[in-house]
Design an enzyme around this catalytic site. Structure first.
Site, short mmCIF file in Angstrom:
data_model
loop_
_atom_site.label_atom_id
_atom_site.label_comp_id
_atom_site.label_asym_id
_atom_site.label_seq_id
_atom_site.Cartn_x
_atom_site.Cartn_y
_atom_site.Cartn_z
N HIS A 156 9.03 -5.99 -46.11
CA HIS A 156 8.84 -7.33 -45.78
C HIS A 156 10.32 -8.02 -45.48
O HIS A 156 10.26 -9.25 -45.51
CB HIS A 156 8.48 -8.20 -47.03
CG HIS A 156 7.25 -7.57 -47.76
ND1 HIS A 156 6.02 -7.59 -47.64
CD2 HIS A 156 7.28 -6.77 -48.90
CE1 HIS A 156 5.11 -7.18 -48.29
NE2 HIS A 156 5.78 -6.03 -48.96
N SER A 277 27.96 -14.52 -23.43
CA SER A 277 27.12 -15.76 -22.92
C SER A 277 28.01 -16.49 -22.04
O SER A 277 29.24 -16.62 -21.93
CB SER A 277 26.86 -16.52 -24.14
OG SER A 277 26.79 -18.10 -24.10
N LYS A 283 30.09 -15.04 -28.11
CA LYS A 283 28.92 -14.35 -28.17
C LYS A 283 29.01 -13.01 -27.59
O LYS A 283 29.78 -12.67 -26.74
CB LYS A 283 27.76 -14.96 -27.57
CG LYS A 283 27.36 -16.10 -28.46
CD LYS A 283 26.35 -16.45 -28.92
CE LYS A 283 25.06 -15.57 -28.63
NZ LYS A 283 23.70 -15.90 -28.94
N GLU A 290 17.61 -5.46 -26.43
CA GLU A 290 16.48 -6.37 -26.34
C GLU A 290 15.55 -5.75 -24.99
O GLU A 290 14.43 -6.22 -25.21
CB GLU A 290 17.16 -8.02 -25.86
CG GLU A 290 17.67 -8.29 -27.19
CD GLU A 290 18.71 -9.77 -26.83
OE1 GLU A 290 18.25 -10.57 -27.32
OE2 GLU A 290 19.68 -9.77 -26.23
#
Ligand code: ARG
Length: 457
Positions: A156, A277, A283, A290
């Site tokens: 979970h 970024s 970043k 992804e």
């Protein structure tokens, strides 16, 4: 505009219809397989004396020349050809003259295209299997390098119990092994020779289909000419296997994407697989992961596309079936790219050991180990669960560590507790304590790593 038909027609196809129906823009990927199948066909026509020997020899020589051009990159298909089969036929005629007109004896594009697609699938299957194995090797190597590292595992997405990082990694290796099994199995059904089914009913000419089967190294010869030209089950099956592998890669990416966040901070990716970024200078984004996760979404989409494409088609060949190729090529090539980059990425992962060793100290990770301790002393599982549950709640409420409890405090929860229970409260003891087959026990995990290293190298 080159087509292999026309004499029956007085009018011609409109320009828009041509643009709409021509498949040369994508089926040129079949060029090599078309030549391979045509050479086997020509050899069969020669052996059976269906065409003159000198024409057969000219066909084989011409096709070999075209094949060499394809392999050296010299081959350029003509966008004005209807499809790759037509294009090769036209090129062959330019090369060897009228003997080329004999190649289509006892053949139709219906059995030709499906045979080409089968050869494409078999060829790429070999590549996919090797790429999956390459990824398995990279994952096992990573697991091996960090054999001593312990991490939290989740259900979970809530911290559950501790496991070896290597154990987590080997779960992926298992998934990939099943994927290989599925591809291997699909190869049995893809490996059927459909050439010789002709348009749909077979032929009056004395062809030898088993000879072609052997030449092309197929496993079997299709038994029903109508099924042979209508069947695209093997493409759908391959796409389904690709979809499952893609889903596995996506789940691997998802784990790694979580692990590189500052919240988890378990691992660091090499800069080679990240981007920055344009606005937030601090970043480092895991874009490659992804995009693998993102690209895997096309597989179930393409699979459903083909199921819908086929489900309403009467026997036998229908032109709709031309649309199997963009879906097939897209999925095969995307999967190949994903597997290659994923394997490379694994080589550049660094584990943040300090952060992890701090993270696995929380004593709630040991609750099941304490519970098992009580069970071993004779308590029922339910009672032990209640006991440890109460202990965990009170300790959490008071900010008290279990390891800090005195013997009398422990006995308040259960008279079965002795001070030796505190030996369970380390990450190492927790993983070492697991003894069941297939568990995260370090000795077992290490022998699994050895097994995989032997099997994969
Ligand atoms: N381009 C077609 C395909 O990919 C080849 C077969 C065409 N056959 C026909 N009878 N029109 O399916």
């Amino acid at each position: 505009m080159s087509k292999l038909w026309g004499s029956r027609f007085t009018g011609r196809l409109s320009r828009l219809s041509e643009e709409f129906t021509f498949s040369i823009a994508y089926d040129s990927k079949l060029a090599l397989y078309d030549c391979i199948a045509s050479i086997a066909h020509a050899e069969m026509l020669k052996k059976q004396k269906i065409i003159p020997q000198k024409d057969a020899l000219a066909l084989i020589k011409g096709l070999k020349k075209i094949m060499a051009d394809i392999e050296s990159g010299k081959f350029k298909c003509d966008p004005k050809s209807e499809d790759i089969h037509t294009d090769i036929q036209v090129k062959l005629k330019k090369l060897i003259g009228s003997a080329a007109d004999r190649l289509h004896t006892a053949r139709s594009r219906n059995d030709q295209v499906v045979t080409d697609v089968r050869l494409y699938c078999l060829d790429h299957l070999e590549g996919i299997l090797a790429l999956i194995e390459g990824l398995q090797i990279a994952v096992v190597k990573f697991a091996d390098n960090y054999q001593d590292v312990i991490i939290p595992a989740y259900t979970h997405l809530q911290s559950a119990q501790l496991v070896l990082l290597a154990h987590h990694m080997l779960a992926y290796v298992e998934m990939l092994e099943r994927d290989k099994g599925r591809f291997d199995d699909a190869a049995k059904r893809i490996g059927t020779n459909t050439l010789g089914a002709c348009a749909l009913s077979g032929t009056t000419l004395p062809i030898d289909r088993n000879f072609v089967t052997q030449k092309l190294e197929f496993l079997s010869t299709s038994a029903n000419s109508m099924d042979a030209v209508s069947d695209r089950d093997f493409v759908i099956e391959l796409l389904s296997d690709i979809a499952i592998t893609g889903m596995h890669l996506s789940r691997m990416c998802e784990d790694l994407i979580l692990w590189v966040t500052s919240e988890f901070n378990f691992i660091t990716l090499d800069d080679a697989f990240c981007t920055g970024s344009s606005i937030m200078p601090h970043k480092k984004n895991p874009d490659v992961l992804e995009l693998i996760r993102g690209a895997s979404s096309k597989f179930p989409g393409r699979l459903v596309e083909l199921l819908i494409l086929m489900k309403g088609l009467p026997l036998t060949y229908n032109r709709d079936m031309q649309m199997d190729k963009p879906a097939l090529f897209d999925c095969v090539e995307t999967l190949e790219n994903m597997l290659a980059v994923m394997a490379e990425l694994f080589g550049g992962i660094k584990v943040n050991r300090e952060r992890l060793s701090a993270r696995v100290k929380d004593e709630y990770f040991f609750s099941v180990d304490i519970l098992d301790y009580l069970v071993k002393k004779g308590l029922s599982y339910r009672e032990a669960h209640d006991t440890v549950g109460l202990m965990a709640k009170e300790c959490l409420d008071k900010g008290q560590k279990i390891s800090g409890l005195s013997l009398s405090q422990l006995k308040k929860y259960s008279r079965l507790f002795e001070l030796d229970v505190k030996r369970l409260l380390t990450p190492e003891a927790s993983v070492r304590g697991k003894k069941s087959l297939g568990s995260t026990n370090p000795v077992m995990v290490s022998s699994e790593i050895k097994k995989w290293k032997k099997r994969l190298h």
